[in-house]
Write a protein that holds these residues in place. Structure first.
Motif, mmCIF file in Angstrom:
data_model
loop_
_atom_site.group_PDB
_atom_site.id
_atom_site.type_symbol
_atom_site.label_atom_id
_atom_site.label_comp_id
_atom_site.label_asym_id
_atom_site.label_seq_id
_atom_site.Cartn_x
_atom_site.Cartn_y
_atom_site.Cartn_z
ATOM 1 N N MET A 73 -5.862 -4.875 -43.087
ATOM 2 C CA MET A 73 -7.068 -5.564 -42.638
ATOM 3 C C MET A 73 -8.308 -4.686 -42.764
ATOM 4 O O MET A 73 -9.419 -5.185 -42.946
ATOM 5 C CB MET A 73 -6.903 -6.039 -41.196
ATOM 6 N N ARG A 77 -12.280 -5.459 -43.942
ATOM 7 C CA ARG A 77 -13.502 -5.081 -43.215
ATOM 8 C C ARG A 77 -14.408 -4.210 -44.075
ATOM 9 O O ARG A 77 -15.640 -4.326 -44.012
ATOM 10 C CB ARG A 77 -13.131 -4.365 -41.914
ATOM 11 N N GLU A 91 -17.703 -12.435 -38.741
ATOM 12 C CA GLU A 91 -16.332 -12.863 -38.481
ATOM 13 C C GLU A 91 -15.893 -13.899 -39.510
ATOM 14 O O GLU A 91 -14.745 -13.885 -39.974
ATOM 15 C CB GLU A 91 -16.219 -13.448 -37.072
ATOM 16 N N ASP A 92 -16.819 -14.783 -39.903
ATOM 17 C CA ASP A 92 -16.507 -15.771 -40.935
ATOM 18 C C ASP A 92 -16.254 -15.087 -42.274
ATOM 19 O O ASP A 92 -15.368 -15.490 -43.038
ATOM 20 C CB ASP A 92 -17.653 -16.777 -41.077
ATOM 21 N N GLN A 95 -12.803 -13.406 -42.118
ATOM 22 C CA GLN A 95 -11.737 -14.398 -42.220
ATOM 23 C C GLN A 95 -11.585 -14.905 -43.657
ATOM 24 O O GLN A 95 -10.474 -15.146 -44.133
ATOM 25 C CB GLN A 95 -12.019 -15.575 -41.278
ATOM 26 N N THR A 96 -12.720 -15.038 -44.351
ATOM 27 C CA THR A 96 -12.669 -15.455 -45.749
ATOM 28 C C THR A 96 -12.017 -14.373 -46.607
ATOM 29 O O THR A 96 -11.203 -14.663 -47.488
ATOM 30 C CB THR A 96 -14.082 -15.747 -46.268
ATOM 31 N N MET A 98 -9.798 -12.332 -45.673
ATOM 32 C CA MET A 98 -8.366 -12.302 -45.390
ATOM 33 C C MET A 98 -7.596 -13.212 -46.341
ATOM 34 O O MET A 98 -6.452 -12.933 -46.695
ATOM 35 C CB MET A 98 -8.117 -12.735 -43.945
#
Length: 295
Positions: A73, A77, A91-92, A95-96, A98
Motif C-alpha cells: 500500500m 501512497r 483518499e479517493d 483508493q483508485t 489500489m
C-alpha cells in the motif's frame, strides 16, 4: 520468530496455512500495512513465489494475495503523492490507485525478472490518471470561466422557466450583468468540461455499413507519443551519469554492441560489463521512480 529489519509492529512469524490439499508454510505477518517498503520487497518475492503454487480460491491463496496488497500500500501512497494539491480528496486518489495495485499483483510473475515496484507503478499511475481524466475538465479552462459556466447554467434555467423558452445570449448577459462576449466565451469553455469517448457511436453509416464510432474518423495512435514523458524524465538522469557510463549506455543501446564488444573497447571482461550495465540501469530506474532521494 521476528524477521530482522521489520518494524516491531509488523511481527513476522512462520505459520502454516492450508491450500485445500496440503499444508503450505507462509510467513505470518500480524500487520502487513506497517511493513517498511524495503522489507516489503523481499517479503513480496516470497509471497509471489507461494502465490504461483497455490490454487486460486483457497484460503491460503486469499491470504497470500491479501497480504501482498496490504504490504504494498505504501507504493500506492507514494504514487498518489505526485497528485497532491490538485484539489481532489486524496483518499479517493489512494483508493483508485489500489485498483491498479491489485491488477498488478494479479498479473505479476517472478519470471519477468523485474522488481514488483517497477512493474506495479505504471498500473497504479494509470488508474489514478484515468480517475483525473474522468472526473475533471477534459481540457484546461481558466477558473474564471469554470465559475462563469456554473452561473450561466443557473441563469439559463431561471430565464427558461420565466420566459417558457430558451433565453438569448443578450438576455443571459443582462441577467448576469456581463457582456455578450463573456457569455459566448463561457459557452465555448463549457465544451471543455466533457470529452467524447472514441468509442461513442455516431449517426450515419460507418465503415462497411456498420455503426460508426469517433475513432473511425481520426488518425491512428502514434506509439512513440507514449515515450515522450519517459524521455523527458530520463534526460536529466542521463546527464548525471559519468562520461564512461553514458558511453556504455550509448554503445549497448544505440550502437547495439554486445557486452563482449564493449568489454574489448573498455579493456575489461564481459562479466564486468554486465555488472556495470545492470548498475547503470538500476540507477536510472530508481531515478525515474523517484526512489533515489528516498534511498
Amino acid at each position: 520468530m521476528t524477521t530482522a529489519g521489520i518494524r516491531p509492529k509488523a511481527e513476522v512469524t512462520v505459520t502454516t496455512e492450508w491450500d485445500g490439499t496440503g499444508r503450505v508454510a507462509l510467513p505470518g505477518i500480524t500487520d502487513p500495512a506497517s511493513v517498511a517498503p524495503r522489507d516489503a520487497r523481499e517479503l513480496s518475492r516470497q509471497f509471489f513465489r507461494r502465490l504461483a503454487e497455490l490454487e486460486e480460491g483457497t484460503y491460503a491463496h486469499q491470504y497470500a494475495r491479501n497480504t501482498l496488497i496490504e504490504m504494498n500500500m505504501s507504493l500506492v501512497r507514494f504514487a498518489a503523492g505526485r497528485f497532491r494539491g490538485r484539489g481532489d480528496d486524496m483518499e479517493d486518489v489512494v483508493q483508485t490507485g489500489m485498483i491498479g495495485l491489485i491488477k498488478a499483483i494479479d498479473r505479476f510473475e517472478l519470471s519477468r525478472e523485474v522488481e514488483f515496484t517497477s512493474f506495479a507503478l505504471p498500473y497504479i499511475l494509470g488508474e489514478i490518471k484515468r480517475f483525473f481524466r474522468d472526473t475533471t475538465w477534459a481540457v484546461h479552462v481558466p477558473r474564471r470561466l469554470q465559475e462563469l459556466r456554473v452561473e450561466l447554467a443557473k441563469a439559463r434555467e431561471e430565464l427558461s422557466s420565466r420566459l417558457d423558452r430558451d433565453p438569448t445570449v443578450a438576455e443571459l448577459a443582462t441577467l448576469l450583468n456581463i457582456s455578450i462576449g463573456e457569455v459566448t466565451e463561457a459557452q465555448l469553455a463549457a465544451n471543455g468540461y466533457n470529452s467524447s469517448s472514441l468509442d461513442a457511436a455516431l449517426t450515419g453509416d460507418g465503415p462497411e455499413g456498420g455503426e460508426a464510432v469517433l475513432a473511425d474518423f481520426i488518425g491512428v495512435e502514434e506509439e512513440g507519443l507514449r515515450l515522450v514523458e519517459d524521455f523527458h524524465t530520463l534526460a536529466p538522469l542521463m546527464a548525471e551519469l559519468s562520461e564512461r557510463d553514458r558511453r556504455i549506455i550509448h554503445m549497448r543501446f544505440v550502437e547495439e554492441a554486445t557486452q563482449a564488444e564493449i568489454g574489448e573497447r573498455l579493456g575489461c571482461s564481459q562479466m564486468h560489463v554486465s555488472r556495470l550495465i545492470k548498475r547503470i540501469i538500476t540507477r536510472l530506474r530508481q531515478g525515474m521512480l523517484g526512489e533515489l532521494g528516498c534511498a
